[in-house]
Scaffold this motif. Structure first.
Motif, PDB file in Angstrom:
ATOM      1  N   GLN A 161      10.828  52.879  87.480  1.00 48.52           N
ATOM      2  CA  GLN A 161      12.118  52.231  87.759  1.00 48.52           C
ATOM      3  C   GLN A 161      12.592  51.409  86.576  1.00 48.52           C
ATOM      4  N   ALA A 162      11.652  50.721  85.910  1.00 45.60           N
ATOM      5  CA  ALA A 162      12.002  49.916  84.739  1.00 45.60           C
ATOM      6  C   ALA A 162      12.468  50.789  83.582  1.00 45.60           C
ATOM      7  N   LEU A 163      11.802  51.912  83.393  1.00 45.66           N
ATOM      8  CA  LEU A 163      12.181  52.830  82.317  1.00 45.66           C
ATOM      9  C   LEU A 163      13.559  53.431  82.577  1.00 45.66           C
ATOM     10  N   LYS A 164      13.812  53.814  83.823  1.00 49.68           N
ATOM     11  CA  LYS A 164      15.109  54.411  84.142  1.00 49.68           C
ATOM     12  C   LYS A 164      16.245  53.417  83.946  1.00 49.68           C
ATOM     13  N   SER A 165      15.989  52.155  84.157  1.00 46.02           N
ATOM     14  CA  SER A 165      17.007  51.130  83.940  1.00 46.02           C
ATOM     15  C   SER A 165      17.361  50.985  82.457  1.00 46.02           C
ATOM     16  N   LYS A 166      16.449  51.472  81.594  1.00 43.38           N
ATOM     17  CA  LYS A 166      16.674  51.425  80.147  1.00 43.38           C
ATOM     18  C   LYS A 166      17.136  52.781  79.597  1.00 43.38           C
ATOM     19  N   GLY A 167      17.434  53.711  80.501  1.00 39.31           N
ATOM     20  CA  GLY A 167      17.899  55.022  80.076  1.00 39.31           C
ATOM     21  C   GLY A 167      16.785  55.962  79.682  1.00 39.31           C
ATOM     22  N   LEU A 168      15.552  55.642  80.090  1.00 41.25           N
ATOM     23  CA  LEU A 168      14.401  56.491  79.803  1.00 41.25           C
ATOM     24  C   LEU A 168      13.840  57.057  81.108  1.00 41.25           C
ATOM     25  N   ALA A 169      13.016  58.078  80.994  1.00 42.76           N
ATOM     26  CA  ALA A 169      12.386  58.726  82.156  1.00 42.76           C
ATOM     27  C   ALA A 169      13.414  59.184  83.182  1.00 42.76           C
ATOM     28  N   LEU A 170      14.606  59.555  82.699  1.00 35.91           N
ATOM     29  CA  LEU A 170      15.667  59.972  83.612  1.00 35.91           C
ATOM     30  C   LEU A 170      15.332  61.289  84.305  1.00 35.91           C
ATOM     31  N   GLY A 171      14.455  62.078  83.691  1.00 41.58           N
ATOM     32  CA  GLY A 171      14.044  63.332  84.310  1.00 41.58           C
ATOM     33  C   GLY A 171      12.766  63.216  85.109  1.00 41.58           C
ATOM     34  N   GLY A 172      12.198  62.032  85.148  1.00 41.53           N
ATOM     35  CA  GLY A 172      10.943  61.833  85.862  1.00 41.53           C
ATOM     36  C   GLY A 172      11.119  61.943  87.367  1.00 41.53           C
ATOM     37  N   SER A 173      10.219  62.688  88.002  1.00 39.24           N
ATOM     38  CA  SER A 173      10.307  62.866  89.455  1.00 39.24           C
ATOM     39  C   SER A 173       8.943  63.280  89.980  1.00 39.24           C
ATOM     40  N   LEU A 174       8.861  63.430  91.282  1.00 39.01           N
ATOM     41  CA  LEU A 174       7.620  63.887  91.900  1.00 39.01           C
ATOM     42  C   LEU A 174       7.335  65.352  91.571  1.00 39.01           C
ATOM     43  N   GLU A 175       8.302  66.029  90.942  1.00 44.38           N
ATOM     44  CA  GLU A 175       8.114  67.421  90.528  1.00 44.38           C
ATOM     45  C   GLU A 175       7.363  67.530  89.210  1.00 44.38           C
ATOM     46  N   ASN A 176       7.325  66.448  88.442  1.00 40.41           N
ATOM     47  CA  ASN A 176       6.707  66.548  87.115  1.00 40.41           C
ATOM     48  C   ASN A 176       5.757  65.401  86.775  1.00 40.41           C
ATOM     49  N   ALA A 177       5.332  64.653  87.773  1.00 39.71           N
ATOM     50  CA  ALA A 177       4.380  63.564  87.532  1.00 39.71           C
ATOM     51  C   ALA A 177       3.777  63.112  88.855  1.00 39.71           C
ATOM     52  N   ILE A 178       2.586  62.563  88.776  1.00 39.50           N
ATOM     53  CA  ILE A 178       2.007  61.848  89.913  1.00 39.50           C
ATOM     54  C   ILE A 178       2.576  60.438  89.866  1.00 39.50           C
ATOM     55  N   VAL A 179       3.177  59.997  90.959  1.00 39.38           N
ATOM     56  CA  VAL A 179       3.761  58.658  91.003  1.00 39.38           C
ATOM     57  C   VAL A 179       3.060  57.837  92.090  1.00 39.38           C
ATOM     58  N   LEU A 180       2.656  56.627  91.721  1.00 38.50           N
ATOM     59  CA  LEU A 180       1.958  55.743  92.653  1.00 38.50           C
ATOM     60  C   LEU A 180       2.737  54.451  92.837  1.00 38.50           C
ATOM     61  N   ASN A 181       2.753  53.941  94.074  1.00 30.80           N
ATOM     62  CA  ASN A 181       3.172  52.561  94.281  1.00 30.80           C
ATOM     63  C   ASN A 181       1.900  51.736  94.452  1.00 30.80           C
ATOM     64  N   ASP A 182       2.004  50.549  94.976  1.00 35.06           N
ATOM     65  CA  ASP A 182       0.819  49.689  95.084  1.00 35.06           C
ATOM     66  C   ASP A 182      -0.217  50.215  96.073  1.00 35.06           C
ATOM     67  N   ASP A 183       0.233  51.059  96.991  1.00 33.44           N
ATOM     68  CA  ASP A 183      -0.653  51.446  98.091  1.00 33.44           C
ATOM     69  C   ASP A 183      -1.017  52.917  98.177  1.00 33.44           C
ATOM     70  N   LYS A 184      -0.169  53.781  97.611  1.00 33.30           N
ATOM     71  CA  LYS A 184      -0.420  55.207  97.844  1.00 33.30           C
ATOM     72  C   LYS A 184       0.179  56.078  96.750  1.00 33.30           C
ATOM     73  N   ILE A 185      -0.226  57.345  96.769  1.00 36.27           N
ATOM     74  CA  ILE A 185       0.364  58.369  95.913  1.00 36.27           C
ATOM     75  C   ILE A 185       1.591  58.909  96.639  1.00 36.27           C
ATOM     76  N   LEU A 186       2.726  58.908  95.976  1.00 36.65           N
ATOM     77  CA  LEU A 186       3.979  59.280  96.622  1.00 36.65           C
ATOM     78  C   LEU A 186       4.183  60.786  96.714  1.00 36.65           C
ATOM     79  N   ASN A 187       3.499  61.550  95.897  1.00 34.93           N
ATOM     80  CA  ASN A 187       3.640  63.012  95.938  1.00 34.93           C
ATOM     81  C   ASN A 187       3.113  63.545  97.274  1.00 34.93           C
ATOM     82  N   PRO A 188       3.932  64.239  98.033  1.00 31.08           N
ATOM     83  CA  PRO A 188       3.492  64.692  99.360  1.00 31.08           C
ATOM     84  C   PRO A 188       2.315  65.655  99.325  1.00 31.08           C
ATOM     85  N   GLU A 189       2.179  66.404  98.227  1.00 25.76           N
ATOM     86  CA  GLU A 189       1.067  67.369  98.134  1.00 25.76           C
ATOM     87  C   GLU A 189      -0.238  66.718  97.705  1.00 25.76           C
TER      88      GLU A 189
END
Length: 293
Positions: free
Chosen positions: A193-221
């Motif tokens: 979220q911080a990177l996207k606010s700076k115009g970076l990681a605009l293509g980042g998504s659950l389709e091309n990275a493992i993304v974690l919040n404080d509690d879990k992995i957000l990728n459904p698979e």
């Protein structure tokens, strides 16, 4: 053992991690002793993939000069290293290599479609003779002499779903495809979220990275491997070491290393000529040939 290139030209289209726009990528054959060469078709600029052209290692391995750059080359370089590709032209029409699914799988698929072919010139490899090590606080990366190249990596994140992980694998093409190639890059939701606010990681998504919040992995698979995080760090290291311009016959061992530390490791090795030998492979290089096959 002879140098290689690819037999057929192959093309693909993928999203750029940072800009989020579509990028065309083409892999083409090159003659012996050409090396791995990137071509920015939108700038009409060529950049050789080697340590001399590295200009940034903060979030990815980046090559370029004052006129332009190419970012996030490490996943492709990792596949080229594992497949033993000595000479190839990579044409793209943007300032970054497509991220695809965040691993090396798409590049492996392209190389399989392209097919590998031998050239008439002999292959050269760096063979480690003495240990080379770089350290920054508790972090380190080292290369040491071996009869069977391997990668041994440990990470330790302050996150309950990653924590401390270590993995070691014997480096060859078959093991790379089975154990490393599909391991995806990863990041934390707050950082994305911080990177996207700076115009970076605009293509980042659950389709091309493992993304974690404080509690879990957000990728459904979920994960592809229980220790996918450390396996991806090995994937990165394999690509970063290929910035030497030739394969390196050594054991790699690291704790919490990064693109930056890996780059510094290659520079330190080259600064110490007594630590390595540049070997031209021929019929007398039986042990090297066996380990590299």
């Amino acid at each position: 053992m002879f140098q290689t290139t690819i037999l057929n030209e192959v093309k693909n289209i993928g999203i750029g991690l940072h800009k989020g726009s579509a990028i065309n990528i083409t892999l083409s054959p090159l003659d012996a002793n050409s090396g791995v060469v990137f071509y920015r078709s939108d700038l009409n600029k060529y950049y050789k993939a080697n340590y001399e052209n590295v200009i940034n290692t903060q979030m990815a391995t980046v090559i370029g000069d004052k006129d332009g750059f190419i970012s996030t080359i490490e996943h492709l370089m990792s596949a080229l290293h594992a497949y033993g590709i000595d000479n190839i032209l990579i044409s793209i029409d943007a300032n970054e290599v497509p991220v695809f699914d965040g691993s090396s799988l798409a590049f492996c698929d392209m190389l399989e479609r392209a097919q590998i072919t031998k050239l008439s010139a002999r292959k050269q490899v760096y063979v480690l003779k003495k240990e080379v090590k770089v350290e920054e606080n508790a972090k380190f990366a080292l290369l040491s002499a071996t009869n069977e190249p391997s990668y041994d990596f440990t990470i330790n994140f302050n996150h309950k779903l990653i924590a401390k992980q270590d993995y070691k694998f014997t480096f060859n093409k078959v093991n790379f495809i089975k154990e490393i190639a599909s391991a995806r890059t990863f990041g934390f939701l707050k950082d994305v979220q911080a990177l996207k606010s700076k115009g970076l990681a605009l293509g980042g998504s659950l389709e091309n990275a493992i993304v974690l919040n404080d509690d879990k992995i957000l990728n459904p698979e979920g994960l592809r491997f229980e220790n996918e995080f450390v396996r991806h760090k090995i994937l990165d290291a394999i690509g970063d070491l290929y910035m030497l311009g030739k394969p390196v016959f050594a054991n790699y061992k690291a704790y919490a290393s990064s693109h930056d530390l890996n780059h510094k490791l290659t520079l330190k090795m080259l600064e110490n000529p007594s630590s390595y030998e540049l070997v031209t492979l021929d019929s007398n290089s039986k042990e090297l040939l066996k380990a590299l096959s």
